[in-house]
Motif scaffolding. Structure first.
Motif, short mmCIF file in Angstrom:
data_model
loop_
_atom_site.label_atom_id
_atom_site.label_comp_id
_atom_site.label_asym_id
_atom_site.label_seq_id
_atom_site.Cartn_x
_atom_site.Cartn_y
_atom_site.Cartn_z
N UNK A 69 2.66 -4.51 11.47
CA UNK A 69 1.77 -3.41 11.17
C UNK A 69 1.01 -3.63 9.86
N UNK A 70 -0.16 -3.04 9.77
CA UNK A 70 -0.99 -3.15 8.56
C UNK A 70 -1.52 -1.77 8.23
N UNK A 71 -0.92 -1.13 7.22
CA UNK A 71 -1.29 0.22 6.82
C UNK A 71 -1.70 0.19 5.35
N UNK A 72 -2.96 -0.14 5.11
CA UNK A 72 -3.48 -0.32 3.76
C UNK A 72 -4.87 0.32 3.69
N UNK A 73 -5.16 1.00 2.58
CA UNK A 73 -6.49 1.59 2.41
C UNK A 73 -7.55 0.49 2.34
N UNK A 74 -8.81 0.87 2.60
CA UNK A 74 -9.91 -0.09 2.52
C UNK A 74 -9.98 -0.70 1.13
N UNK A 75 -10.10 -2.01 1.06
CA UNK A 75 -10.19 -2.70 -0.21
C UNK A 75 -9.78 -4.15 -0.05
N UNK A 76 -9.73 -4.88 -1.15
CA UNK A 76 -9.36 -6.29 -1.08
C UNK A 76 -7.95 -6.47 -0.56
N UNK A 77 -7.05 -5.52 -0.87
CA UNK A 77 -5.67 -5.63 -0.39
C UNK A 77 -5.59 -5.62 1.13
N UNK A 78 -6.48 -4.88 1.78
CA UNK A 78 -6.50 -4.85 3.24
C UNK A 78 -6.80 -6.25 3.79
N UNK A 79 -7.75 -6.94 3.19
CA UNK A 79 -8.12 -8.28 3.65
C UNK A 79 -6.98 -9.27 3.36
N UNK A 80 -6.36 -9.16 2.18
CA UNK A 80 -5.20 -9.99 1.88
C UNK A 80 -4.12 -9.75 2.92
N UNK A 116 6.02 -3.80 8.34
CA UNK A 116 4.69 -3.25 8.10
C UNK A 116 4.23 -3.66 6.71
N UNK A 117 3.02 -4.18 6.63
CA UNK A 117 2.41 -4.46 5.33
C UNK A 117 1.72 -3.19 4.86
N UNK A 118 2.11 -2.73 3.67
CA UNK A 118 1.53 -1.53 3.09
C UNK A 118 1.26 -1.79 1.61
N UNK A 119 0.68 -0.81 0.95
CA UNK A 119 0.48 -0.88 -0.50
C UNK A 119 1.34 0.19 -1.14
N UNK A 120 1.38 0.18 -2.45
CA UNK A 120 2.12 1.22 -3.14
C UNK A 120 1.61 2.61 -2.79
N UNK A 121 0.30 2.71 -2.49
CA UNK A 121 -0.30 4.00 -2.18
C UNK A 121 -0.01 4.47 -0.77
N UNK A 132 6.65 -4.36 3.51
CA UNK A 132 6.35 -5.42 2.54
C UNK A 132 5.08 -5.00 1.81
N UNK A 133 5.17 -4.87 0.48
CA UNK A 133 4.03 -4.40 -0.30
C UNK A 133 3.07 -5.53 -0.60
N UNK A 134 1.83 -5.35 -0.18
CA UNK A 134 0.82 -6.37 -0.44
C UNK A 134 0.48 -6.45 -1.92
N UNK A 135 0.65 -5.33 -2.63
CA UNK A 135 0.36 -5.31 -4.06
C UNK A 135 1.63 -5.36 -4.90
N UNK A 136 2.74 -5.78 -4.29
CA UNK A 136 3.98 -5.86 -5.03
C UNK A 136 4.60 -7.23 -5.02
N UNK A 137 3.78 -8.26 -4.73
CA UNK A 137 4.29 -9.63 -4.67
C UNK A 137 4.26 -10.26 -6.06
#
Length: 616
Positions: A69-80, A116-121, A132-137
């Motif tokens: 799964x990919x649950x990330x707001x629009x932004x560079x993190x989504x593309x990563x 699921x790949x997510x961000x802190x938000x 797995x946090x895309x912005x927590x690596x």
């Protein structure tokens, strides 16, 4: 249109999406790959960040044909995130954070994501799954981490993504697309477009809408720059037009509904300051819904047909975004009848069949069927539906191909040239999204006071198509409608929410016993006409605005704190509403005026402030 060097030399149909990307990243390591207004990543930086994510995902069990799964707001993190999922060997399943919890949970459970790949938000939106946090690596390349035992890398026949579309059974269905389906989309269209490393693309659409596949990979597979458009800018045509100018965007992809708003913003920008209103566009690519060519006249009167070139592309999620293409010329704007969609992409075939599955000759309308390298693997967990819609058929020349039954109706208007006429079933296209009314009706029917219900699409004027629900009930209308809105908001994405609810004692039928949609639409017209009479002379600013909202939204009983979008409003109707308000009060309000809230109270304050400023 000249093919670009990137298309002919660097893209390889025998490689996966991420392998093709890695070749581009090695060629343009210092070029900017993606920006979002806050962050800029070069190709080397994007590749490195995605690789770090891939290592974490492989350690979590991601691999060939697994879904993440990919649950990330629009932004560079989504593309990563989506690139990292592919590098891990898995396929990404985009879940828009704006979805209701029930919808998110259904999609993630149906695809058995596990991870699921997510961000802190957005991590708090995911339940029952490993996150797995895309912005927590950790920073750094992490060394040469060992590939876990048993891990399987992806190949061109592996799953690349699964996008869920509206389903007639009351549940969304996942369409499974392989790497080879997506890569060949760009090699097959290279002779048409010639995209290259000098192009700047916008990522305007949600990753859960397959138009995003064309936008994201169109930039990253050609060495171009991807500009991710945030949610607020995407809803504000003026701000979006400013972004196009500021970022010098060359490739713009739009649904026709969204483009109508942009045309008005373009007119306003030229009126305000022609010297700064110029755009850098090479192409405007339309897709997602039927294009009314005549609506392009205000744009072509200003820009012509070559700078930018206007391309209409018909497509379906099940056939990998696009099927046909047509370059629009002046003669097309005078045409009436079916909407021309042009010729098939080079590696696809289109046939028009009758109800018995026989090919129809020129000029006869039937159902559009598509065969070729873009046809999807099928539907996730729906083998019967896959067998029904994806069928092998042998043509008159003895060639056996796997054909997809689109459910769209069309006609061959000249040898190899096609036009779209509408849907063969009840499926609707609303602002580019495929919507099955049955899915909405299933949610509404769960209410104990609803004996029957039908949902149709209606034009609210100015080419603004919206959904209208007609529940059959004896319950008190105001209370019922409020409860139905809550039920829809809890179960369905915002684009599937009806804009108006008109309770009935019974559904109207024709003399042949069929649903009489004409009567339903007439009831809506009467409702809108009643609302338009609601503004009285000497009314307060709030009451005047309330009357305008009632007319635009087709609803009444609006409170000062009710949010416009919660009442069924859309981005298109928001622009229309503000235009009516500006005409009524002689003002120049824009979407930014409502940054603190799209409700009567906030809008009334803005109106009063601007009236006071203009009277000084």
């Amino acid at each position: 249109m000249n093919p670009g060097a990137i298309s002919s030399e660097s893209l390889d149909d025998s490689l996966t999406l991420h392998e093709n990307f890695e070749r581009i990243a090695a060629r343009f390591p210092e070029s900017v790959a993606v920006t979002d207004g806050r962050t800029r990543l070069t190709y080397a930086e994007l590749d490195a960040r995605a690789e770090r994510l891939a290592r974490a995902l492989r350690a979590a069990g991601a691999g060939r044909d697994r879904r993440v799964g990919l649950c990330v707001e629009r932004g560079t993190d989504l593309v990563v995130g989506l690139l990292g999922i592919l590098k891990a060997g898995a396929g990404y399943v985009p879940v828009d954070p704006a979805y209701p919890a029930d919808r998110r949970d259904f999609v993630l459970a149906a695809c058995d994501a596990g991870v699921v790949v997510a961000s802190g938000a957005t991590a708090g939106l995911v339940t029952g799954q490993r996150v797995v946090l895309v912005d927590g690596l950790p920073d750094g390349d992490g060394g040469d981490a060992a590939i876990p035992a048993g891990h399987q890398a992806a190949d061109p026949s592996s799953l690349a993504y699964t996008i869920f579309t509206s389903g007639s059974t009351g549940e969304p269905k996942g369409v499974m697309i392989e790497h080879r389906n997506a890569v060949r989309l760009f090699t097959a269209t290279a002779p048409v477009f010639g995209f290259d490393e000098n192009d700047v693309w916008t990522a305007f659409h949600s990753a859960a809408f397959d138009f995003s596949v064309w936008e994201i990979w169109g930039a990253l597979l050609h060495g171009g720059r991807l500009v991710v458009v945030d949610h607020d800018t995407a809803r504000d045509p003026g701000a979006f037009h400013a972004l196009l100018r500021r970022e010098r965007v060359t490739v713009l992809n739009q649904t026709p509904s969204a483009f109508r708003n942009l045309v008005n913003a373009d007119i306003d920008a030229h009126a305000a300051d022609p010297a700064t209103a110029a755009l850098s566009l090479r192409y405007v690519v339309f897709g997602g819904e039927r294009l009314d060519y005549r609506a392009l006249t205000p744009w072509t009167d200003r820009h012509g047909f070559d700078a930018p070139a206007l391309i209409n592309m018909y497509g379906i999620t099940e056939t990998t975004v696009h099927v046909t293409w047509k370059r629009i010329a002046a003669a097309d704007l005078a045409g009436e009848g079916p909407s021309p969609i042009g010729e098939p992409i080079a590696d696809l075939r289109v046939d028009i069949l009758d109800e018995q599955g026989r090919s129809l000759p020129l000029g006869e309308e039937g159902v559009i069927h598509v065969a070729g390298a873009g046809v999807a693997r099928g539907y996730l967990n729906h083998p019967e539906l896959t067998a029904q819609r994806f069928v092998e058929r042998t043509d008159a020349e003895g060639t056996t191909l796997r054909w997809y039954d689109s459910g769209d109706r069309g006609v061959q208007i000249a040898p190899g040239q096609f036009a779209y006429t509408g849907r063969a079933d009840r499926q609707l296209k609303v602002r580019g999204y495929r919507v099955e009314p049955g899915e909405i009706e299933a949610v509404l029917s769960r209410h104990p006071a609803v004996r029957d219900v039908v949902v149709i699409a209606a034009d609210f004027g100015e080419g603004d198509p919206r959904l209208v629900a007609y529940p059959v009930t004896t319950a008190a209308p105001d209370q019922l409608v409020a409860e139905l809105k809550d039920a829809v908001a809890a179960a369905l994405p915002a684009y599937m929410a009806p804009s108006a609810y008109l309770p009935l004692d019974e559904l109207p039928v024709t003399v042949n016993g069929k649903l009489d949609e004409g009567v339903l639409r007439k009831r809506l017209e009467l409702k809108l006409a009643e609302a338009s009479k609601g503004e009285a002379e000497g009314a307060s600013v709030e009451d005047t605005l309330r009357a305008i909202w009632s007319e635009v939204l087709g609803t009444d009983g609006i409170k000062d704190t009710d949010e416009f979008f919660d009442l069924g409003g859309t981005s298109f109707s928001l622009i229309h509403m503000l235009s009516v308000v500006n005409d009524r009060f002689g003002l120049s309000l824009n979407v930014g005026t409502l940054a603190e809230g799209a409700n009567i109270a906030a809008l009334a304050a803005a109106v009063k402030n601007q009236l006071a400023a203009t009277s000084r």
